[in-house]
Design a protein around this motif. Structure first.
Motif: not given
Ligand SMILES: [Zn+2]
Ligand SMILES: [Zn+2]
Length: 280
Positions: A175-180, A225-229
């Motif tokens: 599970l990717d926190t940014c993605h969910i 949108r899939d942009r990580h911070a």
């Protein structure tokens, strides 16, 4: 929670362990092959032995492999799909060789042939991969932000694939926190997480959740949108991560950063420090 991140293997596999120690990572994710190319991984027996020795001496565990970005099991382009299958077989074999907990990857997209056809192709691809890679290592299907008809933007996508493979224990979920968050699953408070994880449990099963990608999101909730911070610099924020790292169903899992880093060099000590400071 064990906190770590994605680190480079440039200079040799064992350099990943040195980099883990430099940034104080408890656990690491690596690419064993170039992520933007189809070339299979190529590491000597000696390099593998040095990696395993460094890993054992350091206590850095678990190690998670990330598959190439080119993979698309849902594509109607048969050459692309077959290359994807071949590459994932090789990845699983490397996971066994390196004692990794598994290989996380993005299943692909159903954009080329529509959802029903794409899910049929993806299920068939997963079956071929697991049939051919006879070792123990599992595949971790990654949740996605749901843009571009990607498989994994709804928990139902991943639950359906696991069901269609007769719930084999070799299919797990990362599970990717940014993605969910970008996909529209609330996750910034304990109550939100309770609800989102109840959804996950109903559709996939909490026993399948074996790893987390801990990334803040540059884009707002539900943006797809899939942009990580960096942790605390995105829309999830420090309060959101306080809920995530302390949630009773998540704190037992390894969490891997895939963030830009405060110096632009990827996961770093400051992102890890921020996460650890939130643990209650
Ligand atoms: Zn991720
Ligand atoms: Zn991402």
């Amino acid at each position: 929670m064990r906190f770590g991140g994605h680190v480079s293997i440039a200079g040799g596999l064992e350099r990943a362990i040195e980099r883990a120690q430099e940034i104080t990572a408890d656990c690491i994710q690596i690419f064993v092959a170039a992520p933007q190319r189809w070339l299979p991984a190529n590491h000597s027996e000696e390099a593998v032995a040095r990696f395993l020795e460094a890993r054992d001496a350091s206590g850095v565990t678990p190690v998670l492999l990330h598959g190439p970005y080119l993979i698309n099991l849902g594509s109607t382009d048969e050459l692309l799909r077959q290359r994807s299958i071949d590459a994932m077989v090789s990845q699983l074999e490397w996971a066994d060789r390196l004692g990794a907990m598994g290989v996380v990857f993005h299943v692909g997209s159903t954009a080329s042939g529509g959802r029903d056809a794409g899910m049929d192709l993806a299920a068939d691809g997963l079956r071929q991969i697991l049939d051919r890679a006879r070792g123990q290592a599992p595949l971790l299907l990654e949740t996605t932000a749901g843009g571009g008809n990607s498989i994994g933007g709804h928990f139902e996508d991943l639950g359906e694939l696991i069901d269609r493979l007769d719930r084999t224990p070799r299919l797990q979920v990362c599970l990717d926190t940014c993605h969910i968050f970008a996909a529209g699953y609330p996750c910034r408070t304990i109550t939100d997480l309770d609800q989102t994880l109840a959804d996950f449990d109903r559709v996939i099963g909490m026993d399948r959740l074996t790893a987390l990608h801990l990334n803040d999101s540059r884009d707002p909730f539900g943006s797809h949108r899939d942009r990580h911070a960096n942790i605390g610099e995105g829309a999830i924020g420090l309060d959101g991560f306080r809920s995530i790292v302390n949630h009773r169903q998540l704190c037992r899992l390894p969490g891997f950063l895939e963030v830009p880093g405060f110096d632009g060099n990827g996961p770093d000590a400051e992102n890890l420090r921020r996460l650890r400071a939130l643990v209650e």
